[in-house]
Design an enzyme around this catalytic site. Sequence first.
Site, short mmCIF file in Angstrom:
data_model
loop_
_atom_site.label_atom_id
_atom_site.label_comp_id
_atom_site.label_asym_id
_atom_site.label_seq_id
_atom_site.Cartn_x
_atom_site.Cartn_y
_atom_site.Cartn_z
N ASP A 1 0.72 -1.41 0.24
CA ASP A 1 0.15 0.08 0.41
C ASP A 1 0.97 1.01 -0.14
O ASP A 1 1.50 0.72 0.50
CB ASP A 1 -0.90 -0.45 1.11
CG ASP A 1 -2.60 -0.97 1.36
OD1 ASP A 1 -2.17 -1.68 0.17
OD2 ASP A 1 -2.71 -0.95 2.64
N MET A 2 0.78 2.02 -0.57
CA MET A 2 0.79 3.54 -0.02
C MET A 2 0.34 4.23 0.60
O MET A 2 -0.68 4.53 0.66
CB MET A 2 1.07 4.21 -1.49
CG MET A 2 2.18 5.70 -1.94
SD MET A 2 3.45 5.14 -1.14
CE MET A 2 4.23 4.88 -3.45
N GLN B 1 -0.19 6.50 -6.47
CA GLN B 1 -2.06 7.33 -5.93
C GLN B 1 -1.45 9.05 -6.98
O GLN B 1 -0.74 9.67 -7.02
CB GLN B 1 -1.83 8.41 -4.95
CG GLN B 1 -1.44 7.77 -3.73
CD GLN B 1 -0.31 7.60 -2.34
OE1 GLN B 1 0.21 8.30 -2.02
NE2 GLN B 1 -0.86 7.40 -1.01
N ARG C 1 -1.38 -0.69 -8.44
CA ARG C 1 -1.97 -0.38 -8.11
C ARG C 1 -2.01 1.37 -8.42
O ARG C 1 -1.91 1.87 -7.65
CB ARG C 1 -3.14 -1.03 -6.88
CG ARG C 1 -3.93 -0.42 -6.13
CD ARG C 1 -4.30 -0.34 -4.82
NE ARG C 1 -4.23 -2.06 -4.30
CZ ARG C 1 -3.76 -1.82 -2.80
NH1 ARG C 1 -3.14 -0.79 -2.06
NH2 ARG C 1 -3.45 -3.37 -2.82
N LYS D 1 -6.80 7.14 -6.51
CA LYS D 1 -6.34 8.40 -5.90
C LYS D 1 -5.53 8.74 -4.99
O LYS D 1 -4.75 9.72 -5.20
CB LYS D 1 -7.60 8.95 -6.05
CG LYS D 1 -8.84 8.60 -7.66
CD LYS D 1 -10.48 9.65 -7.31
CE LYS D 1 -11.29 9.03 -8.50
NZ LYS D 1 -12.51 9.84 -8.20
N THR E 1 -10.71 2.32 -7.95
CA THR E 1 -11.29 4.00 -7.40
C THR E 1 -13.56 2.89 -8.18
O THR E 1 -13.01 1.59 -8.22
CB THR E 1 -11.52 4.10 -9.02
OG1 THR E 1 -12.06 5.35 -8.72
CG2 THR E 1 -11.58 3.63 -10.43
N HIS E 2 -13.63 3.97 -7.32
CA HIS E 2 -15.35 2.73 -7.26
C HIS E 2 -16.32 4.25 -8.23
O HIS E 2 -17.32 4.46 -7.45
CB HIS E 2 -15.89 3.12 -6.00
CG HIS E 2 -15.00 3.00 -4.75
ND1 HIS E 2 -14.59 3.00 -4.33
CD2 HIS E 2 -14.71 1.43 -4.05
CE1 HIS E 2 -13.98 2.32 -3.20
NE2 HIS E 2 -14.35 1.71 -3.50
N ARG F 1 -11.81 7.40 8.16
CA ARG F 1 -12.03 7.53 6.74
C ARG F 1 -11.73 7.50 5.81
O ARG F 1 -12.83 7.23 4.82
CB ARG F 1 -10.10 6.69 6.37
CG ARG F 1 -8.87 7.71 7.01
CD ARG F 1 -7.56 7.27 5.92
NE ARG F 1 -7.34 5.66 5.61
CZ ARG F 1 -6.24 5.30 6.33
NH1 ARG F 1 -5.89 5.86 7.62
NH2 ARG F 1 -6.59 3.58 6.45
P1 FDA Z 1 -14.21 9.42 -4.84
O1 FDA Z 1 -13.61 9.25 -3.79
O2 FDA Z 1 -14.23 10.28 -6.34
O3 FDA Z 1 -14.90 8.67 -4.75
C1 FDA Z 1 -16.33 7.91 -5.90
C2 FDA Z 1 -17.52 7.62 -5.95
O4 FDA Z 1 -17.39 6.64 -5.10
C3 FDA Z 1 -18.03 8.40 -4.51
O5 FDA Z 1 -18.72 9.25 -5.56
C4 FDA Z 1 -18.76 7.42 -3.60
O6 FDA Z 1 -19.93 7.12 -4.81
C5 FDA Z 1 -18.05 6.53 -4.12
N1 FDA Z 1 -17.07 5.74 -2.29
C6 FDA Z 1 -16.11 6.47 -2.64
N2 FDA Z 1 -16.04 5.65 -1.09
C7 FDA Z 1 -16.92 5.82 -0.52
C8 FDA Z 1 -17.06 4.78 0.52
N3 FDA Z 1 -16.70 4.89 1.54
N4 FDA Z 1 -18.36 4.34 0.90
C9 FDA Z 1 -19.27 4.50 0.00
N5 FDA Z 1 -19.50 4.89 -0.98
C10 FDA Z 1 -17.59 6.12 -1.55
N6 FDA Z 1 -5.28 5.18 -1.19
C11 FDA Z 1 -3.83 4.83 -0.62
O7 FDA Z 1 -3.78 6.57 -0.41
N7 FDA Z 1 -2.92 4.30 -0.81
C12 FDA Z 1 -3.29 2.68 -0.67
O8 FDA Z 1 -2.62 1.79 -1.21
C13 FDA Z 1 -4.76 2.75 -1.48
N8 FDA Z 1 -5.32 1.78 -1.85
C14 FDA Z 1 -6.13 1.02 -2.02
C15 FDA Z 1 -7.03 -0.12 -2.56
C16 FDA Z 1 -8.09 -0.43 -2.99
C17 FDA Z 1 -8.59 -2.03 -3.51
C18 FDA Z 1 -8.70 0.68 -3.35
C19 FDA Z 1 -10.28 0.95 -3.65
C20 FDA Z 1 -8.92 2.16 -3.51
C21 FDA Z 1 -7.13 2.31 -2.27
N9 FDA Z 1 -7.37 3.68 -2.06
C22 FDA Z 1 -5.49 3.80 -1.64
C23 FDA Z 1 -8.20 4.61 -1.51
C24 FDA Z 1 -8.14 4.93 -2.35
O9 FDA Z 1 -7.20 6.05 -2.71
C25 FDA Z 1 -8.73 6.24 -2.41
O10 FDA Z 1 -8.98 6.94 -1.33
C26 FDA Z 1 -10.61 5.54 -2.59
O11 FDA Z 1 -10.89 4.75 -3.19
C27 FDA Z 1 -11.88 6.63 -2.65
O12 FDA Z 1 -11.42 7.06 -4.14
P2 FDA Z 1 -12.24 6.72 -5.09
O13 FDA Z 1 -11.55 6.79 -6.51
O14 FDA Z 1 -13.02 5.16 -4.94
O15 FDA Z 1 -13.19 8.03 -6.08
#
Ligand code: FDA
Length: 306
Positions: free
Chosen positions: A125-126, A154, A175, A178, A221-222, A283
């Site tokens: 992880d980062m 990231q 991976r 964001k 990402t979601h 978080r």
């Molecule tokens: P964004 O934040 O724009 O969210 C897009 C949409 O997803 C939102 O509009 C909402 O609908 C939905 N959503 C997002 N989070 C939600 C929640 N908690 N509950 C419900 N809905 C939600 N970061 C990092 O700094 N180091 C790392 O190593 C990792 N590793 C990692 C692994 C995996 C498998 C994932 C999916 C994510 C990470 N992250 C991470 C976290 C990542 O950087 C980021 O903060 C989150 O994925 C949320 O960003 P999105 O890309 O989903 O977009």
Amino acid sequence: MRIFNTMAARAIPLVPRSLIRRISRRYIAGETLCDALVRIRALHTAGFRTTIDVLGETACSAGQAESMTHDYLDLVQTLGAENMRTELSIKLTALGLQLDGDACMARVSMILRAAAAHGISACIDMEDVRCTQKTLDAFLRLEAEGYPVGIALQAYLIRTNEDIVPLQARKSPMRICKGIYAEANEHLVDRASSDRSAINAHFVRHVSSAVQAGSFVGIATHDALLIDTLIDWLQRERVDRSRFEFQMLLGVCEPLRDRLLAQGFNVRVYVPYGQDWYGYSTRRIKENPRIAGYIVAAMMRRGRAG
Ligand code: FDA
């Protein structure tokens, strides 16, 4: 409503731990390895891949880092005994990165060696910018030593534009996410905006250049629009589905995750478990202001009822 939800997200530290604990059930598999195994089995049966994270961040002592190492070794042994094909997600600060770099390397090597013996790979992880260079250096050493390991990058960091170049040259598995930590503006790709969608152009560029370079890419990402943009690109370029996967966090956007799986994409779910649920769950709650809004509204109702 949006402003209320955002203010509610800022008020999360004031929310009672008991309430956070109840909400955290959505985001973590449970407190024990047994809980995690139940969840992982169910996900595998449904057709998902998994990556498992033992909850815990920055170790404050060598003892804490050792204890985390043992938790990972226990996990690996159990996964091996159960013949479970999965991946580990590892935070180097939990293994003492900030205390003693050499001791941290020895611990992570021990875990990766044990994992590799059971055919289990890992992703590093980062974490926040104080760890970025050390994490990249550690990853490059581990990869050069032959461990099956990838690294998270990231898209919100300016430096990722350069950090990704040598990784692509080596076709390192990565991976792309964001980024989740609260960083100073000077490190961020979009200094003027707190709108996370501004990071998407960088996200798309990193995914596409890494895929073109031959790296296996986890698209973490979601964000449904971002995912659609990437699917358009991947299909236009006729990229084989074995060269990438989507990755999502447990409990987040499950309908989207199910849709991708039904469309025939590989989807990996990040499954955290362990005692240290508070930091991880808060978080996740802050990321989703709607949930934060519900929590504060529920507290206000409870307050009025009492
Ligand atoms: P964004 O934040 O724009 O969210 C897009 C949409 O997803 C939102 O509009 C909402 O609908 C939905 N959503 C997002 N989070 C939600 C929640 N908690 N509950 C419900 N809905 C939600 N970061 C990092 O700094 N180091 C790392 O190593 C990792 N590793 C990692 C692994 C995996 C498998 C994932 C999916 C994510 C990470 N992250 C991470 C976290 C990542 O950087 C980021 O903060 C989150 O994925 C949320 O960003 P999105 O890309 O989903 O977009």
